[in-house]
Design a protein around this motif. Structure first.
Motif, short mmCIF file in Angstrom:
data_model
loop_
_atom_site.label_atom_id
_atom_site.label_comp_id
_atom_site.label_asym_id
_atom_site.label_seq_id
_atom_site.Cartn_x
_atom_site.Cartn_y
_atom_site.Cartn_z
N GLU A 299 0.82 -1.21 0.00
CA GLU A 299 0.00 0.00 0.00
C GLU A 299 0.86 1.27 0.00
N SER A 300 2.08 1.17 0.52
CA SER A 300 2.89 2.37 0.73
C SER A 300 3.20 3.12 -0.55
N ALA A 301 3.24 2.40 -1.66
CA ALA A 301 3.62 3.04 -2.92
C ALA A 301 2.61 4.07 -3.38
N ASN A 302 1.36 3.89 -2.99
CA ASN A 302 0.29 4.74 -3.53
C ASN A 302 -0.59 5.38 -2.46
N THR A 303 -0.10 5.43 -1.24
CA THR A 303 -0.91 5.94 -0.15
C THR A 303 -0.33 7.25 0.39
N ASP A 304 -1.20 8.20 0.67
CA ASP A 304 -0.80 9.44 1.33
C ASP A 304 -0.14 9.11 2.67
N PHE A 305 0.89 9.88 3.03
CA PHE A 305 1.66 9.57 4.24
C PHE A 305 0.79 9.57 5.49
N VAL B 66 -2.45 9.07 5.73
CA VAL B 66 -3.32 7.90 5.66
C VAL B 66 -2.54 6.64 6.01
N HIS B 67 -1.32 6.56 5.51
CA HIS B 67 -0.50 5.38 5.78
C HIS B 67 -0.15 5.27 7.27
N LEU B 68 0.12 6.40 7.90
CA LEU B 68 0.38 6.38 9.35
C LEU B 68 -0.83 5.83 10.10
N ASP B 69 -2.01 6.21 9.69
CA ASP B 69 -3.22 5.68 10.33
C ASP B 69 -3.32 4.17 10.13
N ARG B 70 -2.96 3.70 8.93
CA ARG B 70 -3.01 2.26 8.67
C ARG B 70 -1.96 1.53 9.50
N GLU B 71 -0.79 2.13 9.65
CA GLU B 71 0.23 1.52 10.50
C GLU B 71 -0.26 1.42 11.94
N ALA B 72 -0.89 2.48 12.41
CA ALA B 72 -1.39 2.46 13.79
C ALA B 72 -2.43 1.37 13.98
N ALA B 73 -3.34 1.24 13.03
CA ALA B 73 -4.37 0.20 13.12
C ALA B 73 -3.75 -1.19 13.05
N SER B 74 -2.72 -1.34 12.21
CA SER B 74 -2.09 -2.64 12.03
C SER B 74 -1.32 -3.07 13.27
N ILE B 75 -0.55 -2.15 13.86
CA ILE B 75 0.22 -2.54 15.05
C ILE B 75 -0.70 -2.80 16.24
N ALA B 76 -1.80 -2.06 16.30
CA ALA B 76 -2.77 -2.31 17.36
C ALA B 76 -3.40 -3.70 17.21
N GLU B 77 -3.79 -4.04 15.98
CA GLU B 77 -4.37 -5.36 15.72
C GLU B 77 -3.36 -6.45 16.04
N SER B 78 -2.11 -6.22 15.67
CA SER B 78 -1.06 -7.21 15.94
C SER B 78 -0.83 -7.38 17.44
#
Length: 260
Positions: free
Chosen positions: A218-224, A226-238
Protein backbone atom coordinates in the motif's frame (compact mmCIF):
# COMPACT_ATOMS: atom_id res chain seq x y z
CA UNK A 1 1.89 -36.99 -21.69
CA UNK A 2 3.49 -33.89 -20.21
CA UNK A 3 3.43 -33.34 -16.48
CA UNK A 4 2.24 -30.17 -14.74
CA UNK A 5 3.99 -26.95 -15.71
CA UNK A 6 4.60 -26.23 -12.01
CA UNK A 7 4.86 -28.80 -9.23
CA UNK A 8 3.86 -28.41 -5.57
CA UNK A 9 5.64 -30.02 -2.64
CA UNK A 10 4.68 -29.17 0.95
CA UNK A 11 7.25 -29.77 3.66
CA UNK A 12 6.86 -28.69 7.30
CA UNK A 13 4.61 -25.75 6.54
CA UNK A 14 6.60 -24.61 3.49
CA UNK A 15 5.12 -24.95 0.00
CA UNK A 16 7.71 -25.40 -2.74
CA UNK A 17 6.52 -24.37 -6.19
CA UNK A 18 8.93 -25.60 -8.86
CA UNK A 19 8.72 -24.42 -12.46
CA UNK A 20 8.77 -27.71 -14.33
CA UNK A 21 9.25 -27.05 -18.04
CA UNK A 22 13.05 -27.42 -18.22
CA UNK A 23 12.88 -28.51 -21.86
CA UNK A 24 11.32 -25.10 -22.59
CA UNK A 25 13.56 -23.26 -20.12
CA UNK A 26 10.50 -22.90 -17.86
CA UNK A 27 8.85 -20.46 -20.25
CA UNK A 28 5.31 -19.21 -19.67
CA UNK A 29 2.49 -20.64 -21.78
CA UNK A 30 -1.27 -20.79 -21.04
CA UNK A 31 -1.01 -24.02 -19.03
CA UNK A 32 1.83 -22.52 -16.97
CA UNK A 33 -0.12 -19.33 -16.26
CA UNK A 34 -3.27 -21.20 -15.22
CA UNK A 35 -1.28 -23.58 -13.03
CA UNK A 36 0.48 -20.66 -11.34
CA UNK A 37 -2.86 -19.10 -10.42
CA UNK A 38 -4.34 -22.38 -9.21
CA UNK A 39 -1.35 -23.14 -6.99
CA UNK A 40 -1.20 -19.57 -5.69
CA UNK A 41 -4.85 -19.84 -4.65
CA UNK A 42 -4.20 -23.21 -3.02
CA UNK A 43 -1.21 -21.90 -1.09
CA UNK A 44 -3.11 -18.79 -0.01
CA UNK A 45 -6.07 -20.82 1.27
CA UNK A 46 -4.25 -23.70 2.99
CA UNK A 47 -3.77 -22.69 6.62
CA UNK A 48 -1.11 -25.36 7.08
CA UNK A 49 1.10 -23.56 4.55
CA UNK A 50 2.97 -20.75 6.31
CA UNK A 51 5.52 -19.79 3.64
CA UNK A 52 5.82 -20.28 -0.13
CA UNK A 53 9.03 -20.75 -2.14
CA UNK A 54 9.25 -20.51 -5.93
CA UNK A 55 12.20 -21.98 -7.83
CA UNK A 56 13.00 -23.44 -11.23
CA UNK A 57 14.07 -26.84 -12.51
CA UNK A 58 17.02 -27.45 -14.78
CA UNK A 59 19.55 -24.76 -15.68
CA UNK A 60 17.08 -21.87 -15.97
CA UNK A 61 14.74 -20.11 -13.56
CA UNK A 62 12.38 -18.81 -16.26
CA UNK A 63 13.08 -17.19 -19.62
CA UNK A 64 9.69 -15.48 -19.89
CA UNK A 65 6.90 -16.00 -22.37
CA UNK A 66 6.93 -18.96 -24.73
CA UNK A 67 7.92 -17.15 -27.94
CA UNK A 68 7.04 -20.21 -30.04
CA UNK A 69 3.45 -19.87 -28.83
CA UNK A 70 3.46 -16.15 -29.65
CA UNK A 71 4.61 -16.89 -33.19
CA UNK A 72 2.10 -19.70 -33.66
CA UNK A 73 -0.75 -17.30 -32.85
CA UNK A 74 -0.07 -15.42 -36.07
CA UNK A 75 -2.64 -12.70 -36.78
CA UNK A 76 -4.36 -13.58 -33.49
CA UNK A 77 -1.26 -12.66 -31.48
CA UNK A 78 -2.81 -9.60 -29.83
CA UNK A 79 -5.73 -11.58 -28.41
CA UNK A 80 -3.60 -14.62 -27.53
CA UNK A 81 -0.86 -12.67 -25.75
CA UNK A 82 -3.39 -10.49 -23.97
CA UNK A 83 -5.23 -13.53 -22.65
CA UNK A 84 -1.95 -15.12 -21.54
CA UNK A 85 -0.80 -11.95 -19.76
CA UNK A 86 -4.09 -11.58 -17.89
CA UNK A 87 -4.01 -15.21 -16.81
CA UNK A 88 -0.37 -14.89 -15.71
CA UNK A 89 -1.16 -11.70 -13.84
CA UNK A 90 -3.87 -13.43 -11.80
CA UNK A 91 -1.24 -15.74 -10.34
CA UNK A 92 1.27 -12.91 -9.86
CA UNK A 93 -1.27 -10.82 -7.97
CA UNK A 94 -2.30 -13.70 -5.72
CA UNK A 95 1.30 -14.46 -4.79
CA UNK A 96 1.94 -10.76 -4.10
CA UNK A 97 -1.11 -10.34 -1.86
CA UNK A 98 -1.49 -13.69 -0.07
CA UNK A 99 -1.24 -13.50 3.71
CA UNK A 100 2.02 -15.39 4.05
CA UNK A 101 5.64 -14.70 3.10
CA UNK A 102 7.02 -15.52 -0.34
CA UNK A 103 10.59 -16.50 -1.20
CA UNK A 104 12.10 -16.82 -4.67
CA UNK A 105 15.10 -19.12 -5.14
CA UNK A 106 16.46 -18.04 -8.52
CA UNK A 107 18.45 -21.04 -9.72
CA UNK A 108 19.49 -19.68 -13.12
CA UNK A 109 18.84 -17.04 -15.77
CA UNK A 110 15.63 -15.04 -15.46
CA UNK A 111 14.34 -13.00 -18.39
CA UNK A 112 11.12 -11.23 -19.33
CA UNK A 113 8.25 -12.64 -17.28
CA UNK A 114 10.87 -14.70 -15.46
CA UNK A 115 12.43 -11.47 -14.23
CA UNK A 116 9.01 -10.41 -12.94
CA UNK A 117 8.62 -13.71 -11.07
CA UNK A 118 12.15 -13.54 -9.66
CA UNK A 119 11.81 -10.08 -8.12
CA UNK A 120 8.36 -10.81 -6.70
CA UNK A 121 9.78 -12.56 -3.63
CA UNK A 122 9.78 -10.83 -0.25
CA UNK A 123 13.18 -12.49 -0.03
CA UNK A 124 14.83 -13.09 -3.42
CA UNK A 125 17.84 -15.40 -3.30
CA UNK A 126 19.92 -15.62 -6.48
CA UNK A 127 22.31 -18.43 -7.35
CA UNK A 128 25.74 -17.08 -8.23
CA UNK A 129 25.28 -18.26 -11.82
CA UNK A 130 21.93 -16.49 -12.24
CA UNK A 131 21.60 -13.40 -14.37
CA UNK A 132 18.72 -11.12 -15.22
CA UNK A 133 17.53 -9.55 -18.47
CA UNK A 134 14.42 -7.60 -19.34
CA UNK A 135 14.37 -9.00 -22.90
CA UNK A 136 11.03 -7.42 -23.83
CA UNK A 137 12.17 -4.65 -26.14
CA UNK A 138 14.62 -7.01 -27.87
CA UNK A 139 11.59 -8.70 -29.45
CA UNK A 140 9.46 -5.57 -29.79
CA UNK A 141 7.37 -6.14 -26.65
CA UNK A 142 6.65 -4.36 -23.37
CA UNK A 143 6.82 -5.61 -19.77
CA UNK A 144 4.32 -7.86 -18.04
CA UNK A 145 4.15 -9.62 -14.70
CA UNK A 146 4.50 -6.33 -12.83
CA UNK A 147 8.07 -5.60 -13.92
CA UNK A 148 7.38 -1.95 -14.75
CA UNK A 149 5.72 -1.52 -11.33
CA UNK A 150 8.37 -3.28 -9.23
CA UNK A 151 11.57 -2.15 -10.94
CA UNK A 152 11.35 1.60 -10.14
CA UNK A 153 10.41 0.77 -6.54
CA UNK A 154 13.24 -1.72 -6.04
CA UNK A 155 16.10 -0.08 -7.92
CA UNK A 156 14.97 3.44 -8.91
CA UNK A 157 13.66 4.93 -12.12
CA UNK A 158 17.04 5.46 -13.83
CA UNK A 159 18.13 1.84 -13.45
CA UNK A 160 14.64 0.63 -14.40
CA UNK A 161 14.83 2.66 -17.60
CA UNK A 162 18.21 1.20 -18.50
CA UNK A 163 17.11 -2.37 -17.81
CA UNK A 164 13.90 -2.08 -19.83
CA UNK A 165 15.31 -0.05 -22.72
CA UNK A 166 18.72 -1.67 -23.26
CA UNK A 167 18.17 -5.26 -22.08
CA UNK A 168 21.61 -5.17 -20.43
CA UNK A 169 22.24 -8.48 -18.66
CA UNK A 170 22.76 -8.09 -14.92
CA UNK A 171 24.83 -10.65 -13.06
CA UNK A 172 23.81 -11.95 -9.67
CA UNK A 173 26.33 -9.86 -7.70
CA UNK A 174 25.33 -6.67 -9.49
CA UNK A 175 21.65 -7.54 -8.97
CA UNK A 176 22.23 -7.79 -5.22
CA UNK A 177 24.28 -4.60 -5.16
CA UNK A 178 21.47 -2.53 -6.71
CA UNK A 179 18.67 -4.17 -4.70
CA UNK A 180 17.15 -6.22 -7.51
CA UNK A 181 17.55 -9.34 -5.34
CA UNK A 182 18.16 -9.80 -1.63
CA UNK A 183 21.48 -11.64 -1.78
CA UNK A 184 23.59 -14.13 -3.74
CA UNK A 185 24.08 -17.75 -2.72
CA UNK A 186 26.48 -20.35 -4.11
CA UNK A 187 24.72 -22.50 -6.69
CA UNK A 188 25.06 -25.70 -4.68
CA UNK A 189 23.80 -24.00 -1.51
CA UNK A 190 20.71 -22.31 -2.96
CA UNK A 191 18.17 -24.98 -2.04
CA UNK A 192 19.48 -25.29 1.51
CA UNK A 193 19.57 -21.53 2.04
CA UNK A 194 16.07 -21.06 0.63
CA UNK A 195 14.85 -23.85 2.91
CA UNK A 196 16.47 -22.24 5.95
CA UNK A 197 14.98 -18.83 5.15
CA UNK A 198 11.53 -20.27 4.45
CA UNK A 199 11.56 -22.39 7.59
CA UNK A 200 12.48 -19.38 9.72
CA UNK A 201 9.66 -17.38 8.16
CA UNK A 202 7.19 -20.26 8.54
CA UNK A 203 8.09 -20.50 12.23
CA UNK A 204 7.70 -16.75 12.65
CA UNK A 205 4.69 -14.48 13.20
CA UNK A 206 3.10 -15.21 9.82
CA UNK A 207 0.01 -13.08 10.42
CA UNK A 208 2.14 -10.09 11.42
CA UNK A 209 4.29 -10.66 8.34
CA UNK A 210 1.11 -10.65 6.26
CA UNK A 211 0.26 -7.23 7.67
CA UNK A 212 3.80 -6.08 6.84
CA UNK A 213 3.31 -7.29 3.24
CA UNK A 214 0.06 -5.36 2.96
CA UNK A 215 1.56 -2.17 4.39
CA UNK A 216 4.51 -2.31 2.02
CA UNK A 217 2.26 -2.89 -1.00
CA UNK A 218 0.00 0.00 0.00
CA UNK A 219 2.89 2.37 0.73
CA UNK A 220 3.62 3.04 -2.92
CA UNK A 221 0.29 4.74 -3.53
CA UNK A 222 -0.91 5.94 -0.15
CA UNK A 223 -0.80 9.44 1.33
CA UNK A 224 1.66 9.57 4.24
CA UNK A 225 -0.93 10.61 6.83
CA UNK A 226 -3.32 7.90 5.66
CA UNK A 227 -0.50 5.38 5.78
CA UNK A 228 0.38 6.38 9.35
CA UNK A 229 -3.22 5.68 10.33
CA UNK A 230 -3.01 2.26 8.67
CA UNK A 231 0.23 1.52 10.50
CA UNK A 232 -1.39 2.46 13.79
CA UNK A 233 -4.37 0.20 13.12
CA UNK A 234 -2.09 -2.64 12.03
CA UNK A 235 0.22 -2.54 15.05
CA UNK A 236 -2.77 -2.31 17.36
CA UNK A 237 -4.37 -5.36 15.72
CA UNK A 238 -1.06 -7.21 15.94
CA UNK A 239 -0.61 -6.35 19.62
CA UNK A 240 -4.05 -7.69 20.43
CA UNK A 241 -3.60 -10.90 18.46
CA UNK A 242 -2.15 -14.17 19.74
CA UNK A 243 1.17 -13.62 17.98
CA UNK A 244 1.67 -10.22 19.54
CA UNK A 245 0.78 -11.42 23.01
CA UNK A 246 3.11 -14.41 22.67
CA UNK A 247 5.92 -12.25 21.31
CA UNK A 248 5.70 -9.78 24.18
CA UNK A 249 5.42 -12.55 26.77
CA UNK A 250 8.45 -14.36 25.32
CA UNK A 251 10.49 -11.16 25.28
CA UNK A 252 9.74 -10.45 28.93
CA UNK A 253 10.42 -14.07 29.90
CA UNK A 254 13.69 -14.05 27.92
CA UNK A 255 12.68 -17.09 25.87
CA UNK A 256 12.11 -17.79 22.20
CA UNK A 257 8.53 -17.10 21.05
CA UNK A 258 6.39 -19.98 19.84
CA UNK A 259 4.19 -18.67 17.03
CA UNK A 260 1.35 -20.96 15.95
Amino acid sequence: MNGPAITLDIQDGVAWLTLARPEKRNSVDPAFALRLYELAEQCAADQDIRCVVLTGSGKFFCVGGDIDAFSAAGEAAEAAVGALARSFHAGIYRLATMEKPFVTAINGPAAGAGLSLAILGDIALAAASAHFTSAYSAVGLTPDGGASWWLPRLIGMRRAQEILFTNRPIGAEDAAAIGLVTRVVADDALRAEASAVATALANGPVRALARCRALLMESANTDFRVHLDREAASIAESAGAAEGREGVAAFLAKRSPQFA
